[in-house]
Design a protein around this motif. Structure first.
Motif, PDB file in Angstrom:
ATOM      1  N   ALA A  83       1.084   1.582 -12.195  1.00 16.07           N
ATOM      2  CA  ALA A  83       0.248   2.633 -12.774  1.00 16.07           C
ATOM      3  C   ALA A  83      -0.574   3.268 -11.651  1.00 16.07           C
ATOM      4  O   ALA A  83      -1.188   2.568 -10.846  1.00 16.07           O
ATOM      5  CB  ALA A  83      -0.672   2.057 -13.843  1.00 16.07           C
ATOM      6  N   GLU A  84      -0.561   4.597 -11.608  1.00 11.39           N
ATOM      7  CA  GLU A  84      -1.305   5.333 -10.578  1.00 11.39           C
ATOM      8  C   GLU A  84      -2.646   5.800 -11.126  1.00 11.39           C
ATOM      9  O   GLU A  84      -2.769   6.098 -12.309  1.00 11.39           O
ATOM     10  CB  GLU A  84      -0.573   6.628 -10.200  1.00 11.39           C
ATOM     11  CG  GLU A  84       0.840   6.504  -9.763  1.00 11.39           C
ATOM     12  CD  GLU A  84       1.356   7.852  -9.245  1.00 11.39           C
ATOM     13  OE1 GLU A  84       1.706   7.894  -8.071  1.00 11.39           O
ATOM     14  OE2 GLU A  84       1.400   8.837 -10.008  1.00 11.39           O
ATOM     15  N   GLY A  85      -3.617   5.925 -10.242  1.00 10.09           N
ATOM     16  CA  GLY A  85      -4.882   6.556 -10.618  1.00 10.09           C
ATOM     17  C   GLY A  85      -5.718   5.766 -11.606  1.00 10.09           C
ATOM     18  O   GLY A  85      -6.369   6.345 -12.473  1.00 10.09           O
ATOM     19  N   ALA A 139       0.843  -1.187   0.000  1.00  7.97           N
ATOM     20  CA  ALA A 139       0.000   0.000   0.000  1.00  7.97           C
ATOM     21  C   ALA A 139       0.878   1.236   0.000  1.00  7.97           C
ATOM     22  O   ALA A 139       2.026   1.194   0.443  1.00  7.97           O
ATOM     23  CB  ALA A 139      -0.897   0.020   1.226  1.00  7.97           C
ATOM     24  N   GLU A 140       0.315   2.328  -0.516  1.00  9.26           N
ATOM     25  CA  GLU A 140       0.991   3.615  -0.380  1.00  9.26           C
ATOM     26  C   GLU A 140       0.433   4.312   0.853  1.00  9.26           C
ATOM     27  O   GLU A 140      -0.783   4.359   1.048  1.00  9.26           O
ATOM     28  CB  GLU A 140       0.772   4.493  -1.623  1.00  9.26           C
ATOM     29  CG  GLU A 140       1.456   5.867  -1.473  1.00  9.26           C
ATOM     30  CD  GLU A 140       1.469   6.708  -2.746  1.00  9.26           C
ATOM     31  OE1 GLU A 140       0.938   6.267  -3.782  1.00  9.26           O
ATOM     32  OE2 GLU A 140       2.029   7.831  -2.675  1.00  9.26           O
ATOM     33  N   ALA A 141       1.335   4.821   1.693  1.00 16.07           N
ATOM     34  CA  ALA A 141       0.927   5.573   2.874  1.00 16.07           C
ATOM     35  C   ALA A 141       0.687   7.025   2.465  1.00 16.07           C
ATOM     36  O   ALA A 141       1.554   7.648   1.861  1.00 16.07           O
ATOM     37  CB  ALA A 141       2.025   5.506   3.934  1.00 16.07           C
ATOM     38  N   VAL A 179       6.260   4.981   1.148  1.00 15.82           N
ATOM     39  CA  VAL A 179       6.136   6.268   1.821  1.00 15.82           C
ATOM     40  C   VAL A 179       6.732   7.351   0.921  1.00 15.82           C
ATOM     41  O   VAL A 179       7.799   7.162   0.336  1.00 15.82           O
ATOM     42  CB  VAL A 179       6.858   6.225   3.193  1.00 15.82           C
ATOM     43  CG1 VAL A 179       6.852   7.593   3.865  1.00 15.82           C
ATOM     44  CG2 VAL A 179       6.228   5.169   4.103  1.00 15.82           C
ATOM     45  N   ASN A 180       6.023   8.473   0.802  1.00 13.91           N
ATOM     46  CA  ASN A 180       6.509   9.597  -0.003  1.00 13.91           C
ATOM     47  C   ASN A 180       7.550  10.398   0.766  1.00 13.91           C
ATOM     48  O   ASN A 180       7.363  10.701   1.944  1.00 13.91           O
ATOM     49  CB  ASN A 180       5.339  10.524  -0.364  1.00 13.91           C
ATOM     50  CG  ASN A 180       4.342   9.850  -1.280  1.00 13.91           C
ATOM     51  OD1 ASN A 180       4.600   9.679  -2.479  1.00 13.91           O
ATOM     52  ND2 ASN A 180       3.222   9.427  -0.718  1.00 13.91           N
ATOM     53  N   LEU A 181       8.632  10.742   0.096  1.00 15.74           N
ATOM     54  CA  LEU A 181       9.645  11.603   0.710  1.00 15.74           C
ATOM     55  C   LEU A 181       9.570  12.976   0.065  1.00 15.74           C
ATOM     56  O   LEU A 181       9.406  13.085  -1.151  1.00 15.74           O
ATOM     57  CB  LEU A 181      11.049  11.049   0.462  1.00 15.74           C
ATOM     58  CG  LEU A 181      11.617   9.987   1.380  1.00 15.74           C
ATOM     59  CD1 LEU A 181      13.111   9.852   1.093  1.00 15.74           C
ATOM     60  CD2 LEU A 181      11.411  10.321   2.853  1.00 15.74           C
ATOM     61  N   LEU A 202      10.302   3.735  -0.805  1.00 18.28           N
ATOM     62  CA  LEU A 202      10.323   5.195  -0.749  1.00 18.28           C
ATOM     63  C   LEU A 202       9.979   5.735  -2.128  1.00 18.28           C
ATOM     64  O   LEU A 202      10.457   5.227  -3.139  1.00 18.28           O
ATOM     65  CB  LEU A 202      11.711   5.691  -0.328  1.00 18.28           C
ATOM     66  CG  LEU A 202      12.139   5.338   1.095  1.00 18.28           C
ATOM     67  CD1 LEU A 202      13.602   5.735   1.322  1.00 18.28           C
ATOM     68  CD2 LEU A 202      11.238   6.018   2.128  1.00 18.28           C
ATOM     69  N   GLU A 203       9.120   6.755  -2.161  1.00 15.17           N
ATOM     70  CA  GLU A 203       8.723   7.376  -3.425  1.00 15.17           C
ATOM     71  C   GLU A 203       9.293   8.782  -3.505  1.00 15.17           C
ATOM     72  O   GLU A 203       9.115   9.584  -2.591  1.00 15.17           O
ATOM     73  CB  GLU A 203       7.189   7.427  -3.526  1.00 15.17           C
ATOM     74  CG  GLU A 203       6.561   6.053  -3.479  1.00 15.17           C
ATOM     75  CD  GLU A 203       5.076   6.054  -3.853  1.00 15.17           C
ATOM     76  OE1 GLU A 203       4.519   7.128  -4.157  1.00 15.17           O
ATOM     77  OE2 GLU A 203       4.490   4.959  -3.824  1.00 15.17           O
ATOM     78  N   LEU A 204       9.984   9.053  -4.606  1.00 13.56           N
ATOM     79  CA  LEU A 204      10.568  10.376  -4.826  1.00 13.56           C
ATOM     80  C   LEU A 204      10.127  10.885  -6.177  1.00 13.56           C
ATOM     81  O   LEU A 204      10.078  10.125  -7.140  1.00 13.56           O
ATOM     82  CB  LEU A 204      12.096  10.285  -4.834  1.00 13.56           C
ATOM     83  CG  LEU A 204      12.728   9.824  -3.544  1.00 13.56           C
ATOM     84  CD1 LEU A 204      13.424   8.501  -3.728  1.00 13.56           C
ATOM     85  CD2 LEU A 204      13.695  10.884  -3.080  1.00 13.56           C
ATOM     86  N   ILE A 217      10.458   6.026  -8.485  1.00 13.03           N
ATOM     87  CA  ILE A 217      10.291   7.376  -9.025  1.00 13.03           C
ATOM     88  C   ILE A 217       8.796   7.579  -9.203  1.00 13.03           C
ATOM     89  O   ILE A 217       8.120   6.793  -9.843  1.00 13.03           O
ATOM     90  CB  ILE A 217      11.116   7.606 -10.312  1.00 13.03           C
ATOM     91  CG1 ILE A 217      10.919   9.042 -10.796  1.00 13.03           C
ATOM     92  CG2 ILE A 217      10.793   6.604 -11.420  1.00 13.03           C
ATOM     93  CD1 ILE A 217      12.011   9.541 -11.714  1.00 13.03           C
ATOM     94  N   ASP A 218       8.291   8.630  -8.533  1.00 11.30           N
ATOM     95  CA  ASP A 218       6.848   8.888  -8.444  1.00 11.30           C
ATOM     96  C   ASP A 218       6.424   9.885  -9.522  1.00 11.30           C
ATOM     97  O   ASP A 218       7.240  10.699  -9.960  1.00 11.30           O
ATOM     98  CB  ASP A 218       6.561   9.484  -7.052  1.00 11.30           C
ATOM     99  CG  ASP A 218       5.104   9.355  -6.638  1.00 11.30           C
ATOM    100  OD1 ASP A 218       4.297   8.779  -7.393  1.00 11.30           O
ATOM    101  OD2 ASP A 218       4.777   9.835  -5.533  1.00 11.30           O
ATOM    102  N   ASP A 219       5.177   9.827  -9.913  1.00 11.91           N
ATOM    103  CA  ASP A 219       4.605  10.795 -10.877  1.00 11.91           C
ATOM    104  C   ASP A 219       5.457  10.874 -12.140  1.00 11.91           C
ATOM    105  O   ASP A 219       5.661  11.967 -12.686  1.00 11.91           O
ATOM    106  CB  ASP A 219       4.504  12.205 -10.258  1.00 11.91           C
ATOM    107  CG  ASP A 219       3.676  12.226  -8.994  1.00 11.91           C
ATOM    108  OD1 ASP A 219       2.951  11.251  -8.737  1.00 11.91           O
ATOM    109  OD2 ASP A 219       3.761  13.223  -8.266  1.00 11.91           O
TER     110      ASP A 219
END
Ligand code: C2E
Ligand code: MG
Ligand code: MG
Ligand code: MG
Length: 282
Positions: free
Chosen positions: A236-238, A58-60, A117-119, A149-151, A179-181
């Motif tokens: 894939a997000e969203g 899961a993403e926090a 977890v997003n940093l 960790l998501e950056l 790597i996020d987004d």
């Protein structure tokens, strides 16, 4: 002057005017209070494996239950927390809370559960970040493979010096580096080569309407293939529709998260979902 362009959320301002904004000062004071009063909560959004349909982690996502304003969106308070430095204690609290929760789920049988977890940039540029994270993992008693960790690209662009070494240390421990987004920042493709990512999260803007938007379809197909050729897993997000899901499965995307499966939810609801064995029908 301050101007907000709707949609893209660009902000132009002169620093001295920004500092004087009374609404921001008030928000900053209540952020400080909120940390002490424990008004923050961690929500979890399930991440689902696209070959078996099961929840793998899961993403926090942090939530602020303000006593008067109600639920305040992270899009509103994360930038301010970042500006004031409060993101450092807040981010550590999220890390600690999410790791402790993930460990409880591991202990109750979901032994490979991982929490992402997003940093923020400010956290990432802290000296000795990897030692801090190790301390947190040890204090909670969790194995580093419990954590991801998501950056975002912009964080890496701003902190390029030293970032590779820090990420390598964290990766060596067994922490998943994502790597996020992806695709929305300023990073060039060389970032994919330079940084030791394990996972690429494709931004929601490319996922939506992927079945009717030929450009998104071309981008998604190419990015999934590129990532796989670089030995990265793709999330894939969203994801919101069955059609998007079908496309992603067909393109061999590794994992998905999105409202189609679940919104971000409190820990207790996440637990119910895990124990009921909720899964995607592929
Ligand atoms: P993000 O890391 O890209 O997180 C994904 C965002 O997309 C979340 O918004 C999530 O609720 C939303 N989302 C997920 N699935 C769907 C979907 O199917 N449709 C739509 N429309 N949206 C979806 P949220 O929770 O509002 O968080 C926004 C951003 O705030 C996050 O983007 C992240 O950058 C930041 N953030 C949240 N929690 C933290 C935290 O603990 N620390 C830091 N530094 N940043 C955080
Ligand atoms: Mg994220
Ligand atoms: Mg994201
Ligand atoms: Mg995002």
């Amino acid at each position: 002057y301050t101007q907000k362009l709707q949609g893209n959320n660009y902000q132009f301002y002169t620093p001295d005017i920004n500092v004087g904004s009374s609404e921001e000062l008030e928000l900053e004071a209540s952020l400080r209070r909120a940390l002490e009063q424990k008004e923050f909560q961690v929500y979890y959004q399930p991440i689902v494996n696209l070959s078996c349909g099961k929840i793998i982690g899961a993403e926090a996502l942090v939530r602020w239950q303000h006593p008067v304003r109600g639920m305040v969106s992270p899009a509103e308070f994360i930038p301010l927390a970042e500006e004031t430095g409060l993101i450092v204690p807040l981010g550590e609290w999220v890390l600690q809370t999410a790791c402790a929760q993930a460990q409880r789920w591991r202990d109750s049988g979901f032994s490979s559960f991982r929490v992402s977890v997003n940093l923020s940039g400010r956290q990432f540029s802290q000296p000795e970040l990897s030692q801090r994270i190790v301390q947190i993992l040890e204090s909670v008693g969790v194995h580093p493979t419990t954590l991801g960790l998501e950056l975002t690209e912009s964080i890496l662009v701003e902190n390029a010096t030293g970032a590779i070494a820090t990420l390598n240390e964290l990766k060596q421990l067994g922490i998943d580096i994502a790597i996020d987004d992806f695709g929305t920042g300023y990073a060039s493709l060389s970032y994919l080569k330079q940084f030791p990512f394990d996972t690429l999260k494709i931004d929601r803007s490319f996922v939506s309407d992927v079945t009717s938007d030929a450009q998104n379809q071309a981008i998604m197909t190419a990015v999934i293939q590129l990532a796989h050729n670089l030995n990265l897993k793709v999330t894939a997000e969203g994801v919101e529709t069955e059609a998007e899901l079908a496309f992603l499965s067909q393109q061999q995307c590794d994992a998905m998260q999105g409202y189609l499966f679940s919104r971000p939810i409190p820990a207790a609801e996440m637990e119910t979902m895990l124990f009921r064995g909720k899964r995607l029908l592929l």
